[in-house]
Design a protein around this motif. Structure first.
Motif, PDB file in Angstrom:
ATOM      1  N   ALA A  27       1.100  -1.159  -0.036  1.00 26.66           N
ATOM      2  CA  ALA A  27      -0.328  -0.259   0.303  1.00 26.66           C
ATOM      3  C   ALA A  27       0.782   1.369   0.047  1.00 26.66           C
ATOM      4  N   GLU A  46       9.859   3.670   6.671  1.00 26.43           N
ATOM      5  CA  GLU A  46       9.426   2.445   6.753  1.00 26.43           C
ATOM      6  C   GLU A  46      10.960   1.904   7.999  1.00 26.43           C
ATOM      7  N   SER A  47      10.383   0.489   9.157  1.00 22.96           N
ATOM      8  CA  SER A  47      10.167   0.762  10.775  1.00 22.96           C
ATOM      9  C   SER A  47      11.588  -0.183  10.248  1.00 22.96           C
ATOM     10  N   SER A  54       4.538  -7.083   4.220  1.00 26.40           N
ATOM     11  CA  SER A  54       3.697  -9.124   3.900  1.00 26.40           C
ATOM     12  C   SER A  54       3.981  -8.850   3.422  1.00 26.40           C
ATOM     13  N   THR A  55       3.611  -7.460   2.442  1.00 25.32           N
ATOM     14  CA  THR A  55       3.343  -7.753   0.186  1.00 25.32           C
ATOM     15  C   THR A  55       5.010  -8.458  -0.171  1.00 25.32           C
ATOM     16  N   SER A  58       4.491 -12.361   0.416  1.00 30.24           N
ATOM     17  CA  SER A  58       3.514 -13.690  -0.415  1.00 30.24           C
ATOM     18  C   SER A  58       3.017 -13.781  -1.767  1.00 30.24           C
ATOM     19  N   GLU A  61      -0.277 -12.543  -5.673  1.00 29.45           N
ATOM     20  CA  GLU A  61      -1.292 -12.590  -6.501  1.00 29.45           C
ATOM     21  C   GLU A  61      -2.648 -11.944  -6.851  1.00 29.45           C
ATOM     22  N   LEU A 195       7.241   5.005  12.308  1.00 25.98           N
ATOM     23  CA  LEU A 195       6.061   6.023  12.861  1.00 25.98           C
ATOM     24  C   LEU A 195       5.876   6.074  14.118  1.00 25.98           C
ATOM     25  N   ASN A 256       4.441  -9.909   8.679  1.00 27.77           N
ATOM     26  CA  ASN A 256       5.611  -9.727   8.941  1.00 27.77           C
ATOM     27  C   ASN A 256       5.584  -9.090   9.935  1.00 27.77           C
ATOM     28  N   ARG A 260       2.304  -5.082  13.530  1.00 22.49           N
ATOM     29  CA  ARG A 260       2.032  -4.629  14.888  1.00 22.49           C
ATOM     30  C   ARG A 260       0.412  -3.906  15.373  1.00 22.49           C
ATOM     31  N   ASP A 262       0.423  -0.471  14.491  1.00 17.01           N
ATOM     32  CA  ASP A 262       0.985   0.930  14.581  1.00 17.01           C
ATOM     33  C   ASP A 262      -0.184   2.159  14.129  1.00 17.01           C
ATOM     34  N   ARG A 445      -3.849  -3.001   4.872  1.00 16.60           N
ATOM     35  CA  ARG A 445      -4.232  -3.626   6.043  1.00 16.60           C
ATOM     36  C   ARG A 445      -4.174  -2.770   7.008  1.00 16.60           C
ATOM     37  N   GLY A 460      -5.319 -13.570  -3.554  1.00 14.65           N
ATOM     38  CA  GLY A 460      -5.121 -11.916  -4.331  1.00 14.65           C
ATOM     39  C   GLY A 460      -6.311 -10.908  -3.853  1.00 14.65           C
ATOM     40  N   SER A 462      -5.880  -9.368  -1.490  1.00 12.91           N
ATOM     41  CA  SER A 462      -5.437  -8.632  -0.608  1.00 12.91           C
ATOM     42  C   SER A 462      -4.507  -7.238  -0.919  1.00 12.91           C
ATOM     43  N   VAL A 463      -3.629  -8.172  -1.647  1.00 15.69           N
ATOM     44  CA  VAL A 463      -2.695  -7.811  -2.894  1.00 15.69           C
ATOM     45  C   VAL A 463      -3.572  -6.919  -3.960  1.00 15.69           C
TER      46      VAL A 463
HETATM   47  C1  FAD Z   1       3.413 -15.661   3.493  1.00 21.21           C
HETATM   48  C2  FAD Z   1       2.186 -15.000   3.177  1.00 21.21           C
HETATM   49  C3  FAD Z   1       2.055 -14.910   1.721  1.00 21.21           C
HETATM   50  C4  FAD Z   1       0.401 -13.887   1.015  1.00 21.21           C
HETATM   51  N1  FAD Z   1       0.173 -14.637  -0.195  1.00 21.21           N
HETATM   52  C5  FAD Z   1      -1.032 -13.388  -0.818  1.00 21.21           C
HETATM   53  C6  FAD Z   1      -1.673 -13.168  -1.939  1.00 21.21           C
HETATM   54  O1  FAD Z   1      -0.595 -14.007  -2.691  1.00 21.21           O
HETATM   55  N2  FAD Z   1      -2.105 -12.514  -2.460  1.00 21.21           N
HETATM   56  C7  FAD Z   1      -2.931 -11.609  -1.461  1.00 21.21           C
HETATM   57  O2  FAD Z   1      -3.875 -10.673  -1.910  1.00 21.21           O
HETATM   58  N3  FAD Z   1      -2.575 -10.933   0.064  1.00 21.21           N
HETATM   59  C8  FAD Z   1      -1.297 -12.447   0.137  1.00 21.21           C
HETATM   60  N4  FAD Z   1      -0.849 -12.126   1.130  1.00 21.21           N
HETATM   61  C9  FAD Z   1      -1.531 -11.092   1.863  1.00 21.21           C
HETATM   62  C10 FAD Z   1      -0.832 -10.270   1.584  1.00 21.21           C
HETATM   63  O3  FAD Z   1       0.328 -10.146   1.449  1.00 21.21           O
HETATM   64  C11 FAD Z   1      -1.001  -8.936   2.254  1.00 21.21           C
HETATM   65  O4  FAD Z   1      -1.995  -8.610   3.536  1.00 21.21           O
HETATM   66  C12 FAD Z   1      -1.116  -7.607   2.165  1.00 21.21           C
HETATM   67  O5  FAD Z   1       0.557  -7.932   1.630  1.00 21.21           O
HETATM   68  C13 FAD Z   1      -0.181  -6.035   3.182  1.00 21.21           C
HETATM   69  O6  FAD Z   1       0.053  -5.466   2.914  1.00 21.21           O
HETATM   70  P1  FAD Z   1      -0.043  -3.684   3.260  1.00 21.21           P
HETATM   71  O7  FAD Z   1       0.418  -2.725   2.574  1.00 21.21           O
HETATM   72  O8  FAD Z   1      -0.974  -3.383   4.102  1.00 21.21           O
HETATM   73  O9  FAD Z   1       1.046  -3.979   4.707  1.00 21.21           O
HETATM   74  P2  FAD Z   1       2.908  -4.533   4.586  1.00 21.21           P
HETATM   75  O10 FAD Z   1       2.931  -5.314   2.846  1.00 21.21           O
HETATM   76  O11 FAD Z   1       3.127  -5.300   5.410  1.00 21.21           O
HETATM   77  O12 FAD Z   1       3.054  -3.075   4.628  1.00 21.21           O
HETATM   78  C14 FAD Z   1       3.441  -2.216   5.444  1.00 21.21           C
HETATM   79  C15 FAD Z   1       4.525  -2.114   5.725  1.00 21.21           C
HETATM   80  O13 FAD Z   1       4.742  -0.793   7.375  1.00 21.21           O
HETATM   81  C16 FAD Z   1       6.217  -0.890   8.177  1.00 21.21           C
HETATM   82  N5  FAD Z   1       6.061  -0.428   9.248  1.00 21.21           N
HETATM   83  C17 FAD Z   1       4.901  -0.775  10.487  1.00 21.21           C
HETATM   84  N6  FAD Z   1       4.685  -0.441  11.183  1.00 21.21           N
HETATM   85  C18 FAD Z   1       5.530   0.767  10.876  1.00 21.21           C
HETATM   86  C19 FAD Z   1       5.463   2.244  11.528  1.00 21.21           C
HETATM   87  N7  FAD Z   1       5.023   2.410  12.519  1.00 21.21           N
HETATM   88  N8  FAD Z   1       6.124   3.035  10.943  1.00 21.21           N
HETATM   89  C20 FAD Z   1       6.814   3.042   9.664  1.00 21.21           C
HETATM   90  N9  FAD Z   1       7.086   1.497   9.217  1.00 21.21           N
HETATM   91  C21 FAD Z   1       5.796   0.383   9.699  1.00 21.21           C
HETATM   92  C22 FAD Z   1       5.913  -2.641   7.991  1.00 21.21           C
HETATM   93  O14 FAD Z   1       7.491  -2.997   8.453  1.00 21.21           O
HETATM   94  C23 FAD Z   1       5.751  -2.978   5.916  1.00 21.21           C
HETATM   95  O15 FAD Z   1       7.085  -3.133   6.066  1.00 21.21           O
HETATM   96  C24 FAD Z   1       0.160 -12.853   1.825  1.00 21.21           C
HETATM   97  C25 FAD Z   1       0.573 -13.390   3.426  1.00 21.21           C
HETATM   98  C26 FAD Z   1       1.359 -13.737   3.651  1.00 21.21           C
HETATM   99  C27 FAD Z   1       2.061 -13.154   4.837  1.00 21.21           C
END
Ligand code: FAD
Length: 480
Positions: A27, A46-47, A54-55, A58, A61, A195, A256, A260, A262, A445, A460, A462-463
């Protein structure tokens, strides 16, 4: 430090930018790129020591439909309306109509955007039943499209879009390209930068943030807005005990270490509302191999509770509701094999259903009745109780038979959260009364997005959701 710092307590900011994005996962990177492309100065915090989140872990998909270039090139028929009807059936009254419409109407363009980043997608269709196609193909069915009751609402279409030849590592490919595009765009990316607080003025507008960088609290002015993209809260045990008490002790926390919560916590502190916090993805990978779909799931009363041709998260949703989370697969010798992704125990075997029933300690007659009823109808290609598709119906009559435990406290299914800040589709964080918190946005998320329950989830969702709405939030903040 408290979660909110009043602007009047900051004589001068240490750093300044137009748009401050917290989190460099799916995101956050999408938001940063679009904000840069809209002409804003962008800083990313980025912390952890590198982006991806988590992206990156993953398969990446992405659940997209309505006639994407990949669907089109492979001769797959889908339409925006069909895609919408399917997703509406997945999330029902809990879905956000406006968000869903925007997503369905924008999914074709979103796939073009993903390809334009340089992510390779192979023009190959995998028609089998697997969690992730291991054939290198980029298009597959990933949800409940071919299962009841969804077949009654929308024509089945494959919508899982996978980076080419990446198997479960698509996230590395996708995030590699996306993060590179963000770097090239000139965004100021700071890793090991967490943050920790938001700065609000007397009117409640978010005008900046505090980050912990090099063991120092650094204040950063964000003239156009702060975008919270810090992932979900599955790694925060205080929050999971509060919001997901039934899953807390059995879950394998799927994410990942930065999950937490946050962003959710800070958004709440700024006055934001949270919704859908009690919902989570719960995955029970009862396939591959696909032939296990011929088996039947029963609870400890010996009763079926679901059509076994569903996606693994729908099985998870119903399994959690069975007494003690104790669920079993009854299967015959013709179809038995061990599941590829789970460690399961065989709790009873026998030459007859009665023998299995007695060895498992089920009430006498319960399992025999279930199997007799199932077999009688399966022989006619029917499943009057749960409408499993004909393709997966065959009487379970080839001895010996086995009862395999999928008890949740044993298999400990992967769980990640589906609740978070309430936001407009364009990212503005909302207060409980529905008003916007000026200068504060969220995506991924950290917010309640498209997927709202495990019952309707498909691989798929979520991503696709985090990148699609991350882009919108980045653009909206840049335009502020
Ligand atoms: C093994 C696995 C496989 C998966 N496969 C799929 C798939 O194929 N398709 C699908 O749709 N979904 C899949 N999912 C779910 C999906 O990957 C996640 O729900 C989605 O990627 C989350 O994206 P995001 O951008 O919200 O968070 P993230 O990609 O996790 O990014 C959040 C970032 O914020 C950082 N962060 C956290 N707190 C702070 C802070 N206070 N200050 C600064 N940075 C911070 C974290 O370190 C992280 O880098 C999978 C999940 C896992 C674990």
């Amino acid at each position: 430090m408290s979660d909110i710092v009043p602007l009047r307590d900051i004589p001068e900011f240490d750093l300044a930018t137009d748009v401050l994005v917290a989190g460099f996962g799916g995101a956050g990177a999408s938001a940063a790129l679009e904000a840069r492309r809209a002409g804003a100065e962008v800083m990313v915090l980025e912390s952890s020591s590198g982006g991806g989140g988590s992206t990156q872990m993953s398969a990446c998909e992405m659940y997209l439909g309505g006639g994407t270039a990949l669907q089109h090139d492979l001769g797959i028929e889908d339409s925006v309306d069909n895609f919408y009807r399917y997703l509406k059936a997945c999330f029902g009254d809990n879905c956000d109509e406006e968000r869903l419409k925007l997503f369905c109407e924008g999914a074709v363009e979103h796939f073009d955007w993903a390809e334009s980043l340089g992510v390779p997608y192979k023009r190959g269709f995998f028609s089998g039943r697997d969690v992730v196609a291991m054939t290198g193909d980029s298009l597959q069915y990933t949800g409940n499209e071919r299962a009841w009751p969804f077949t009654e609402t929308a024509a089945a279409a494959p919508r899982g879009h996978l980076p080419a030849d990446a198997d479960h590592s698509g996230g590395l490919v996708f995030m590699g390209h996306l993060m590179e595009r963000v770097r090239e765009s000139g965004a100021d990316i700071r890793c090991d930068a967490r943050l920790t607080a938001l700065v609000q003025d007397d009117q409640g507008r978010v005008v900046g943030a505090i980050a912990r960088i090099d063991n120092r609290d650094v204040s950063i002015a964000a003239t156009r807005g702060v975008v919270l993209c810090t992932g979900g809260f599955i790694m925060n045990e205080t929050m999971t005990r509060k919001y997901l008490p039934d899953l807390d002790s059995i879950a394998t926390r799927h994410g990942n270490p930065g999950d937490r919560g946050d962003g959710i916590r800070l958004g709440q502190a700024a006055g934001g509302n949270v919704i859908n916090m009690g919902e989570a993805f719960v995955g029970i990978a009862h396939y591959p191999p696909p032939q296990l779909t011929y088996g039947i799931f029963v609870n400890e009363q010996g009763q079926r509770f679901v059509n076994e041709d569903v996606y693994l998260a729908r099985l998870g949703h119903y399994a959690v509701q069975q007494t003690g989370g104790r669920v079993y697969m009854f299967i015959d010798n013709r179809h038995f094999e061990r599941p590829a992704y789970l460690e399961v125990d065989i709790v009873a075997v026998g030459e007859s259903v009665a023998e299995v029933e007695s060895e498992a300690g089920f009430p006498e007659g319960a399992l025999q009745h279930t199997v007799e009823f199932y077999n009688r109808h399966a022989a006619k290609g029917e499943d009057p109780l749960f409408h499993k598709a004909k393709d997966w119906l065959m009487p379970l009559d080839c001895a010996p038979f086995a009862l395999v435990s999928y008890a949740l406290d044993q298999i400990r299914p992967p769980v990640f959260t589906l609740g978070g800040l309430e936001v407009r589709p364009t990212g503005e964080v909302l207060r409980p009364d529905g008003s916007e918190i000026s200068g504060l946005y969220g995506a991924g998320r950290t917010v309640a997005g498209i997927p709202r329950t495990s019952a309707g989830y498909a691989s798929g969702m979520s991503v696709a959701d985090v990148t699609f709405f991350g882009r919108l939030a980045g653009r909206q903040a840049a335009a502020n």
